[in-house]
Design an enzyme around this catalytic site. Structure first.
Site, PDB file in Angstrom:
ATOM      1  CE  LYS A 158      29.379  22.812  44.964  1.00  0.00           C
ATOM      2  NZ  LYS A 158      29.802  23.043  46.345  1.00  0.00           N
ATOM      3  N   GLY A 159      27.864  27.823  40.523  1.00  0.00           N
ATOM      4  CA  GLY A 159      27.261  29.155  40.511  1.00  0.00           C
ATOM      5  C   GLY A 159      26.236  29.394  39.416  1.00  0.00           C
ATOM      6  CG  ASP A 177      36.572  39.026  38.850  1.00  0.00           C
ATOM      7  OD1 ASP A 177      36.558  40.236  38.550  1.00  0.00           O
ATOM      8  OD2 ASP A 177      37.068  38.613  39.911  1.00  0.00           O
ATOM      9  CE  LYS A 180      33.219  40.681  40.101  1.00  0.00           C
ATOM     10  NZ  LYS A 180      33.740  40.608  41.478  1.00  0.00           N
ATOM     11  CG  PHE A 207      32.924  39.077  46.563  1.00  0.00           C
ATOM     12  CD1 PHE A 207      33.722  38.294  45.742  1.00  0.00           C
ATOM     13  CD2 PHE A 207      32.054  38.451  47.447  1.00  0.00           C
ATOM     14  CE1 PHE A 207      33.656  36.908  45.803  1.00  0.00           C
ATOM     15  CE2 PHE A 207      31.983  37.068  47.514  1.00  0.00           C
ATOM     16  CZ  PHE A 207      32.787  36.297  46.691  1.00  0.00           C
ATOM     17  CB  VAL A 208      27.910  40.214  43.326  1.00  0.00           C
ATOM     18  CG1 VAL A 208      27.976  41.703  43.043  1.00  0.00           C
ATOM     19  CG2 VAL A 208      28.544  39.429  42.176  1.00  0.00           C
ATOM     20  CG  ASP A 241      30.261  30.555  46.876  1.00  0.00           C
ATOM     21  OD1 ASP A 241      30.624  30.920  45.734  1.00  0.00           O
ATOM     22  OD2 ASP A 241      31.042  30.047  47.695  1.00  0.00           O
TER      23      ASP A 241
HETATM   24  P1  5GP Z   1      37.602  34.763  36.806  1.00  0.00           P
HETATM   25  O1  5GP Z   1      38.449  33.581  36.459  1.00  0.00           O
HETATM   26  O2  5GP Z   1      36.863  35.355  35.624  1.00  0.00           O
HETATM   27  O3  5GP Z   1      38.391  35.802  37.542  1.00  0.00           O
HETATM   28  O4  5GP Z   1      36.556  34.316  37.890  1.00  0.00           O
HETATM   29  C1  5GP Z   1      35.530  33.483  37.638  1.00  0.00           C
HETATM   30  C2  5GP Z   1      35.017  32.844  38.905  1.00  0.00           C
HETATM   31  O5  5GP Z   1      35.393  33.568  40.095  1.00  0.00           O
HETATM   32  C3  5GP Z   1      33.496  32.852  38.883  1.00  0.00           C
HETATM   33  O6  5GP Z   1      32.990  31.741  38.173  1.00  0.00           O
HETATM   34  C4  5GP Z   1      33.171  32.862  40.362  1.00  0.00           C
HETATM   35  O7  5GP Z   1      33.198  31.554  40.850  1.00  0.00           O
HETATM   36  C5  5GP Z   1      34.309  33.642  40.990  1.00  0.00           C
HETATM   37  N1  5GP Z   1      33.930  35.062  41.193  1.00  0.00           N
HETATM   38  C6  5GP Z   1      34.421  36.133  40.541  1.00  0.00           C
HETATM   39  N2  5GP Z   1      33.861  37.271  40.989  1.00  0.00           N
HETATM   40  C7  5GP Z   1      32.971  36.893  41.932  1.00  0.00           C
HETATM   41  C8  5GP Z   1      32.032  37.624  42.763  1.00  0.00           C
HETATM   42  O8  5GP Z   1      31.909  38.861  42.736  1.00  0.00           O
HETATM   43  N3  5GP Z   1      31.280  36.889  43.612  1.00  0.00           N
HETATM   44  C9  5GP Z   1      31.374  35.525  43.693  1.00  0.00           C
HETATM   45  N4  5GP Z   1      30.577  34.914  44.560  1.00  0.00           N
HETATM   46  N5  5GP Z   1      32.230  34.807  42.927  1.00  0.00           N
HETATM   47  C10 5GP Z   1      33.022  35.487  42.066  1.00  0.00           C
END
Ligand code: 5GP
Length: 181
Positions: A43-44, A103, A131, A152-153, A159
């Site tokens: 949803k982000g 991330d 990130k 963590f944002v 959310d």
């Molecule tokens: P990845 O697979 O790249 O590690 O993470 C992607 C997902 O992790 C993002 O779409 C998000 O849902 C969640 N995520 C990663 N970092 C953050 C953050 O700092 N804040 C929030 N709210 N969600 C995060």
């Protein structure tokens, strides 16, 4: 909003909107003469996507994909499941994936492979936040709004336990200070 004062400002609303206007201009230039399918990751990415498409001056369609990653709320496990699929095939289409944040890159690596298997004409990736310090899988990012430190944002779609998505800015939770001495 209750609890929102726990967050420190990271990116104010006007900077987010100014950057989105720039990204929209760039995407408009890069896709001149093409029809775009903009794919939002639920949803982000909803807030970012709806602001971004209004800055893209091209004919486009929008579609959405729901993903859920196994693991706890703040750590990505890399095991991803599609909870809601696209409503139409993307074969021979120019696809722009719109993500909120990259991330580790594990979620996007899964998504990219899944979408490429559907044989789009082209696939580009746009993320509001990146990130880079946490990268586990390198995924080519065509458009990045802001590169941020490992925090963590929340806000502007992001959310914490399903809350704070509706903050108009991006904030972060400061880590408790270690006691002096
Ligand atoms: P990845 O697979 O790249 O590690 O993470 C992607 C997902 O992790 C993002 O779409 C998000 O849902 C969640 N995520 C990663 N970092 C953050 C953050 O700092 N804040 C929030 N709210 N969600 C995060």
């Amino acid at each position: 909003m209750e609890g929102a004062d726990r967050f420190q400002m990271l990116i104010p609303e006007d900077r987010i909107q100014a950057r989105i206007a720039e990204m929209g201009r760039q995407i408009t230039q890069d896709f001149q003469g093409r029809d775009l399918v903009v794919v939002g990751v639920l949803k982000g990415a909803i807030f970012f996507l709806t602001d971004l498409v209004r800055r893209i001056d091209l004919p486009l369609a929008m579609d959405f994909l729901g993903l859920s990653s196994y693991g706890d709320a703040t750590e990505s496990s890399g095991v991803v499941r599609i909870t809601q699929d696209l409503s139409r095939p993307i074969v021979d289409q120019d696809v722009l994936v719109v993500e909120d944040i990259v991330d580790t890159g594990l979620t996007l690596a899964f998504l990219r492979e899944n979408l490429l298997a559907r044989r789009p004409r082209s696939l580009r990736i746009c993320t509001l936040l990146h990130k880079p310090s946490n990268t586990l899988r390198e995924v080519p990012l065509d458009y990045v709004g802001f590169t941020i430190e490992n925090r963590f944002v929340v806000g502007y779609g992001l959310d914490y336990e399903q809350r704070y998505r509706n903050l108009p800015y991006i904030g972060y939770l400061p880590l408790p200070q270690a006691p002096a001495g």
